[in-house]
Design a protein around this motif. Structure first.
Motif, PDB file in Angstrom:
ATOM      1  N   ARG A 130       0.982  -1.226   0.079  1.00  0.00           N
ATOM      2  CA  ARG A 130       0.220   0.079  -0.068  1.00  0.00           C
ATOM      3  C   ARG A 130       0.899   1.292  -0.037  1.00  0.00           C
ATOM      4  O   ARG A 130       1.943   1.349   0.938  1.00  0.00           O
ATOM      5  CB  ARG A 130      -0.881   0.241   1.246  1.00  0.00           C
ATOM      6  CG  ARG A 130      -2.271   0.879   1.180  1.00  0.00           C
ATOM      7  CD  ARG A 130      -3.218   0.721   2.209  1.00  0.00           C
ATOM      8  NE  ARG A 130      -3.761  -0.560   1.943  1.00  0.00           N
ATOM      9  CZ  ARG A 130      -4.590  -0.770   0.778  1.00  0.00           C
ATOM     10  NH1 ARG A 130      -5.160   0.126   0.144  1.00  0.00           N
ATOM     11  NH2 ARG A 130      -5.356  -2.127   0.605  1.00  0.00           N
ATOM     12  N   LEU A 131       0.562   2.116  -0.817  1.00  0.00           N
ATOM     13  CA  LEU A 131       1.107   3.639  -0.952  1.00  0.00           C
ATOM     14  C   LEU A 131       0.924   4.521   0.137  1.00  0.00           C
ATOM     15  O   LEU A 131       0.092   5.493   0.300  1.00  0.00           O
ATOM     16  CB  LEU A 131       0.914   4.085  -2.305  1.00  0.00           C
ATOM     17  CG  LEU A 131       1.465   3.355  -3.496  1.00  0.00           C
ATOM     18  CD1 LEU A 131       1.128   4.075  -4.716  1.00  0.00           C
ATOM     19  CD2 LEU A 131       2.730   2.863  -3.564  1.00  0.00           C
ATOM     20  N   GLY A 132       1.370   4.021   1.465  1.00  0.00           N
ATOM     21  CA  GLY A 132       0.999   4.790   2.687  1.00  0.00           C
ATOM     22  C   GLY A 132      -0.138   4.419   3.316  1.00  0.00           C
ATOM     23  O   GLY A 132      -0.987   3.600   2.639  1.00  0.00           O
ATOM     24  N   PRO A 133      -0.662   4.915   4.483  1.00  0.00           N
ATOM     25  CA  PRO A 133      -1.627   4.246   5.311  1.00  0.00           C
ATOM     26  C   PRO A 133      -3.151   4.446   4.659  1.00  0.00           C
ATOM     27  O   PRO A 133      -3.961   3.300   4.626  1.00  0.00           O
ATOM     28  CB  PRO A 133      -1.545   5.284   6.457  1.00  0.00           C
ATOM     29  CG  PRO A 133      -0.169   5.561   6.716  1.00  0.00           C
ATOM     30  CD  PRO A 133       0.226   5.856   5.188  1.00  0.00           C
ATOM     31  N   LYS A 134      -3.176   5.368   3.797  1.00  0.00           N
ATOM     32  CA  LYS A 134      -4.736   5.466   3.170  1.00  0.00           C
ATOM     33  C   LYS A 134      -4.397   5.455   1.588  1.00  0.00           C
ATOM     34  O   LYS A 134      -5.346   5.686   0.882  1.00  0.00           O
ATOM     35  CB  LYS A 134      -5.086   6.955   3.415  1.00  0.00           C
ATOM     36  CG  LYS A 134      -5.348   7.037   4.925  1.00  0.00           C
ATOM     37  CD  LYS A 134      -6.129   8.518   5.423  1.00  0.00           C
ATOM     38  CE  LYS A 134      -6.269   8.639   6.763  1.00  0.00           C
ATOM     39  NZ  LYS A 134      -6.692   9.923   7.169  1.00  0.00           N
ATOM     40  N   GLY A 135      -3.238   5.238   1.184  1.00  0.00           N
ATOM     41  CA  GLY A 135      -2.712   5.224  -0.314  1.00  0.00           C
ATOM     42  C   GLY A 135      -3.455   3.845  -0.873  1.00  0.00           C
ATOM     43  O   GLY A 135      -4.029   2.896  -0.290  1.00  0.00           O
ATOM     44  N   PRO A 136      -3.511   3.698  -2.147  1.00  0.00           N
ATOM     45  CA  PRO A 136      -4.016   2.584  -2.836  1.00  0.00           C
ATOM     46  C   PRO A 136      -2.994   1.434  -2.903  1.00  0.00           C
ATOM     47  O   PRO A 136      -1.759   1.610  -2.512  1.00  0.00           O
ATOM     48  CB  PRO A 136      -4.379   3.178  -4.325  1.00  0.00           C
ATOM     49  CG  PRO A 136      -3.074   3.905  -4.509  1.00  0.00           C
ATOM     50  CD  PRO A 136      -3.069   4.621  -3.016  1.00  0.00           C
ATOM     51  N   LEU A 137      -3.456   0.081  -2.924  1.00  0.00           N
ATOM     52  CA  LEU A 137      -2.673  -0.869  -3.236  1.00  0.00           C
ATOM     53  C   LEU A 137      -2.036  -0.731  -4.403  1.00  0.00           C
ATOM     54  O   LEU A 137      -2.542  -0.421  -5.588  1.00  0.00           O
ATOM     55  CB  LEU A 137      -3.332  -2.223  -3.073  1.00  0.00           C
ATOM     56  CG  LEU A 137      -2.564  -3.499  -2.955  1.00  0.00           C
ATOM     57  CD1 LEU A 137      -2.063  -3.652  -1.638  1.00  0.00           C
ATOM     58  CD2 LEU A 137      -3.221  -4.674  -3.277  1.00  0.00           C
ATOM     59  N   ALA A 138      -0.407  -1.071  -4.535  1.00  0.00           N
ATOM     60  CA  ALA A 138       0.072  -0.960  -5.692  1.00  0.00           C
ATOM     61  C   ALA A 138       1.098  -1.931  -6.072  1.00  0.00           C
ATOM     62  O   ALA A 138       1.561  -2.784  -5.000  1.00  0.00           O
ATOM     63  CB  ALA A 138       0.770   0.377  -5.727  1.00  0.00           C
ATOM     64  N   VAL A 139       1.417  -2.089  -7.324  1.00  0.00           N
ATOM     65  CA  VAL A 139       2.477  -3.106  -7.497  1.00  0.00           C
ATOM     66  C   VAL A 139       3.740  -2.142  -8.041  1.00  0.00           C
ATOM     67  O   VAL A 139       3.695  -1.039  -8.727  1.00  0.00           O
ATOM     68  CB  VAL A 139       2.323  -3.915  -8.816  1.00  0.00           C
ATOM     69  CG1 VAL A 139       1.338  -5.131  -8.372  1.00  0.00           C
ATOM     70  CG2 VAL A 139       1.684  -3.140  -9.885  1.00  0.00           C
ATOM     71  N   VAL A 140       4.908  -2.426  -7.739  1.00  0.00           N
ATOM     72  CA  VAL A 140       6.144  -1.703  -7.677  1.00  0.00           C
ATOM     73  C   VAL A 140       7.198  -2.397  -8.162  1.00  0.00           C
ATOM     74  O   VAL A 140       7.402  -3.506  -7.896  1.00  0.00           O
ATOM     75  CB  VAL A 140       6.585  -0.963  -6.448  1.00  0.00           C
ATOM     76  CG1 VAL A 140       7.871  -0.271  -6.560  1.00  0.00           C
ATOM     77  CG2 VAL A 140       5.254  -0.357  -5.703  1.00  0.00           C
ATOM     78  N   GLY A 141       7.953  -1.908  -9.308  1.00  0.00           N
ATOM     79  CA  GLY A 141       9.270  -2.574  -9.826  1.00  0.00           C
ATOM     80  C   GLY A 141      10.085  -1.447 -10.487  1.00  0.00           C
ATOM     81  O   GLY A 141       9.952  -0.286 -10.680  1.00  0.00           O
ATOM     82  N   GLY A 142      11.521  -2.014 -10.665  1.00  0.00           N
ATOM     83  CA  GLY A 142      12.375  -1.061 -11.174  1.00  0.00           C
ATOM     84  C   GLY A 142      12.607  -1.453 -12.807  1.00  0.00           C
ATOM     85  O   GLY A 142      12.392  -2.537 -13.198  1.00  0.00           O
ATOM     86  N   ASP A 143      12.880  -0.320 -13.539  1.00  0.00           N
ATOM     87  CA  ASP A 143      12.731  -0.546 -14.788  1.00  0.00           C
ATOM     88  C   ASP A 143      14.270  -0.292 -15.293  1.00  0.00           C
ATOM     89  O   ASP A 143      15.161  -0.172 -14.669  1.00  0.00           O
ATOM     90  CB  ASP A 143      11.743   0.332 -15.630  1.00  0.00           C
ATOM     91  CG  ASP A 143      12.161   1.894 -15.611  1.00  0.00           C
ATOM     92  OD1 ASP A 143      13.398   2.171 -15.130  1.00  0.00           O
ATOM     93  OD2 ASP A 143      11.214   2.775 -15.880  1.00  0.00           O
ATOM     94  N   ASN A 144      14.507  -0.607 -16.979  1.00  0.00           N
ATOM     95  CA  ASN A 144      15.576  -0.705 -17.280  1.00  0.00           C
ATOM     96  C   ASN A 144      16.324   0.888 -17.372  1.00  0.00           C
ATOM     97  O   ASN A 144      17.702   0.767 -17.508  1.00  0.00           O
ATOM     98  CB  ASN A 144      15.714  -1.210 -18.912  1.00  0.00           C
ATOM     99  CG  ASN A 144      15.510  -2.743 -18.977  1.00  0.00           C
ATOM    100  OD1 ASN A 144      16.094  -3.365 -18.134  1.00  0.00           O
ATOM    101  ND2 ASN A 144      15.141  -3.323 -20.130  1.00  0.00           N
ATOM    102  N   ALA A 145      15.562   1.672 -17.167  1.00  0.00           N
ATOM    103  CA  ALA A 145      15.968   3.205 -16.926  1.00  0.00           C
ATOM    104  C   ALA A 145      16.512   3.595 -15.547  1.00  0.00           C
ATOM    105  O   ALA A 145      16.894   4.485 -15.610  1.00  0.00           O
ATOM    106  CB  ALA A 145      14.987   4.103 -17.624  1.00  0.00           C
ATOM    107  N   GLY A 146      16.339   2.439 -14.547  1.00  0.00           N
ATOM    108  CA  GLY A 146      16.679   2.627 -13.310  1.00  0.00           C
ATOM    109  C   GLY A 146      15.735   3.666 -12.551  1.00  0.00           C
ATOM    110  O   GLY A 146      16.175   3.921 -11.724  1.00  0.00           O
ATOM    111  N   GLN A 147      14.483   3.608 -12.992  1.00  0.00           N
ATOM    112  CA  GLN A 147      13.246   4.059 -12.310  1.00  0.00           C
ATOM    113  C   GLN A 147      12.552   3.249 -11.726  1.00  0.00           C
ATOM    114  O   GLN A 147      12.422   2.103 -11.982  1.00  0.00           O
ATOM    115  CB  GLN A 147      12.524   5.075 -13.431  1.00  0.00           C
ATOM    116  CG  GLN A 147      13.008   5.967 -14.250  1.00  0.00           C
ATOM    117  CD  GLN A 147      13.809   7.080 -13.335  1.00  0.00           C
ATOM    118  OE1 GLN A 147      13.143   7.700 -13.011  1.00  0.00           O
ATOM    119  NE2 GLN A 147      15.161   7.264 -13.662  1.00  0.00           N
ATOM    120  N   LEU A 148      12.119   3.612 -10.325  1.00  0.00           N
ATOM    121  CA  LEU A 148      11.134   2.694  -9.432  1.00  0.00           C
ATOM    122  C   LEU A 148       9.904   3.230  -9.746  1.00  0.00           C
ATOM    123  O   LEU A 148       9.582   4.519  -9.690  1.00  0.00           O
ATOM    124  CB  LEU A 148      11.578   3.042  -8.013  1.00  0.00           C
ATOM    125  CG  LEU A 148      10.855   2.014  -7.071  1.00  0.00           C
ATOM    126  CD1 LEU A 148      11.453   0.665  -7.205  1.00  0.00           C
ATOM    127  CD2 LEU A 148      10.993   2.628  -5.624  1.00  0.00           C
TER     128      LEU A 148
END
Length: 643
Positions: A230-248
């Protein structure tokens, strides 16, 4: 809701435009010269012969170089990425734009426009596109839980031991312009979130049918495995990954829209190879390094980059703290035989997933070798870091003085054989082994509150450390270890035993420990061992040309209920009884498939991305063209065989 979500914001858009401009500028149409004789080498062949053939025509056993046949299965986009921002950048930097265009034209697999038909053909019916996030995720990321133990209960997986003993294909999904599947997905309810091979998409798939609920197009392909939180206590559920450009990148799990895209790196030239992990209101991000490959170029100023662990705020992606594996490199006051300045210390990349003990407030991570001197205490090491502050608590170094880069031999230099310029330190005390910790540490909850940190190393060793101070409790070594052997990508535990997969590619049979090894954590005694063997019978030699030398277990295993599942370099999925080591079942993924999205799929080596599961299915990423292994482009969903 629309079918696709595209990013068009700020720096992300600029990066995407730049990448597209480069690709467009290279112009991937086949060229022909009206004045050249029919049997004359093409311009691309001449570039290949000059810069690539020595490594790729006939790679030596154990080499990291892919044979040219594997290169020819890669897309123009994949080859261009490798030459401009990837591991082959040292070669790409030596080429003019014209030479690079000609080389890619010569090597790239023929392809038409990518388009979106491969997604559109598999879109779920409108009434089946809802993403239900009401239940808990089947796994938080690469390590399943925050302990990184890769252990799933029957309830988490929706599968019991007897279910995984006999599996059959439920559906497959094939990815265009893809020869390697490096990433692992996550499952929430009836939705599987998965990075779409070497394309720029992340997909939300229906677990039962493989149809697409949403498809999000990113500026760059996801490089590592996804995490969910979750993106913070009141944030949405999210999927997170790092890309080939080095960005999260954080994607809203409900819609696929980008919540934020940030650069957490201290060095804009290094990749995000290891997988992130949610830790309360933070996300822990491992940062790798790149100079291990850059050093192959004789004129490269070796070496400057180093690894790190970064904590970012889950709600915004803002960097909270960074722990560095070493101080920034400085000039060493000496030059190579090519007259190039040298730098150090460098290296100790972190390309594995971390573990987090939220209750005790500790992050555990593991590192790779130094790439230039002076050697540091943080290379080939397991490290404990304070979750709140980013301060180092303790360091355990398994192998000292492992200073190595890809310009060096493995082991002592051969007498009379000249060294490459950027191995200028080879005769100054380095053991030259490249024995990283490629898999992240595992937090094992021991008796009487005595937690144990488990870690597997490319040396073939498995270590058990006291979580309080990093002191060694026991260790075992299986086989000789190699830069691509030993424990490569990770280990797993069932709460009693730790399971160590050994790959040992091309190691002679009498020295090889290729297989799966179980150790009782409490006693440190080996519980059981299973030795892998090649299978080149029938048409397997055709489907898996490398079957005779590459059949060990490199990808991390997964525990489901009372079974251990492990994928092999020759494409087989093995199922073991966790307590006894008996083989309960085996499934060969190295086959041809007609995927649900209308593309022809082909399985290959199972490597890097681990087996994962959820909602009553087992998921296998089949195909890994790196290191001379068998390419593939298919996600295989397996279900218990109907009785």
């Amino acid at each position: 809701m629309g079918v696709f979500t595209r990013t068009t914001r700020g720096g992300a858009a600029a990066a995407a435009v730049a990448a597209l401009a480069l690709t467009a500028g290279l112009g991937f149409g086949r060229l022909a010269s009206a004045q050249a004789p029919d049997d004359a080498p093409t311009p691309g062949k001449l570039v290949y012969d000059q810069y690539c053939a020595a490594c790729h025509d006939k790679p030596e056993p154990g080499s990291r170089a892919a044979p040219v046949a594997n290169l020819r299965k890669m897309s123009a986009q994949t080859l261009t990425t490798a030459l401009t921002t990837g591991v082959m950048k040292p070669v790409g930097d030596q080429l003019t734009r014209r030479q690079m265009r000609e080389l890619v034209e010569y090597l790239a697999a023929p392809e038409g426009p990518l388009g979106t038909a491969w997604i559109e053909k598999a879109m779920c019916a409108p009434d089946r596109r809802e993403v239900d996030l009401s239940g808990p995720p089947a796994q938080l990321g690469f390590g399943v839980g925050q302990d990184n133990g890769r252990r799933m209960s029957a309830a988490q997986a929706g599968l019991k031991t007897r279910d995984v003993a006999d599996l059959e294909v439920a559906w497959t999904f094939a990815f265009p312009r893809t020869s390697s599947l490096r990433s692992q997905g996550v499952v929430v309810g009836s939705t599987l979130f998965y990075p779409a091979g070497q394309t720029n998409y992340v997909l939300a798939l229906d677990t039962r049918t493989g149809c697409v609920k949403w498809a999000s197009e990113l500026p760059s392909p996801i490089r590592n495995s996804l995490a969910v939180g979750r993106l913070g206590p009141k944030g949405p559920l999210a999927v997170v990954g790092g890309d080939n450009a080095g960005q999260l990148v954080a994607l809203d799990a409900k819609t696929g829209k980008i919540a934020w895209r940030v650069d957490p790196r201290h060095d804009k030239n290094v990749p995000l190879s290891g997988s992130p992990l949610f830790a309360g209101e933070k996300i822990i991000v491992p940062v790798s390094a790149m100079d291990v490959a850059n050093a192959m170029r004789p004129t490269f100023e070796c070496c400057k980059s180093h690894g790190a662990i970064v904590a970012v705020e889950a709600a915004t992606g803002k960097t909270l703290w960074t722990w560095h594996t070493m101080e920034d490199a400085k000039p060493l006051g000496r030059k190579t035989s090519h007259g190039v300045e040298t730098y150090g210390p460098s290296g100790a990349p972190i390309w594995s997933s971390p573990a987090v003990d939220l209750k005790k407030g500790v992050v555990y991570t593991a590192t790779g070798e130094n790439t230039s001197p002076p050697a540091t205490k943080t290379s080939d090491a397991v490290v404990a870091i304070d979750l709140a502050t980013g301060r180092e608590k303790w360091v355990f170094q398994a192998l000292a003085n492992d200073v190595w880069n890809m310009s060096c031999p493995v082991g002592p230099p051969a007498p009379g054989r000249p060294l490459n310029p950027n191995c200028f330190f080879a005769n100054e005390g380095s053991v030259l082994r490249d024995h990283d910790f490629g898999g992240g540490p595992v937090i094992f909850k021991g008796s009487k509150g005595r937690d144990v940190i488990l870690a597997g190393q490319k040396s073939g060793e498995v270590w058990a450390l006291d979580a309080r101070d990093g002191k060694v409790l026991w260790r075992h070594q299986f086989g000789p270890g190699t830069p691509l052997g030993g424990v490569h990508w990770g280990i797993a535990t069932d709460g009693v035993r730790v399971f160590a997969p050994i790959s040992d590619p091309n190691v002679p049979a009498d020295r090889s420990a290729a297989g799966l090894h179980a150790i009782d954590v409490a006693t440190g005694k080996v519980a059981w061992q299973w030795k892998a063997a090649p299978d080149c019978e029938g048409d397997r030699k055709t489907r898996m040309p490398t079957c005779a030398g590459k059949y060990g277990l490199s990808a991390p295993p997964l525990v489901i209920d009372g079974a251990v599942l492990a994928g092999s370099l020759d494409g087989r999925l093995w199922v073991f009884d966790a307590a006894k080591g008996d083989v309960l079942g085996v499934y060969d993924t190295a086959q041809a498939y007609q995927a649900v999205n209308g593309l022809a799929g082909a399985g290959g080596s199972i490597d890097a991305a681990g087996i994962f599961a959820g909602d009553g299915l087992v998921f296998v990423s089949s195909g890994y063209a790196a290191f001379g292994q068998q390419p593939g482009n298919v996600l295989v969903a397996l279900k218990p065989r109907a009785k």
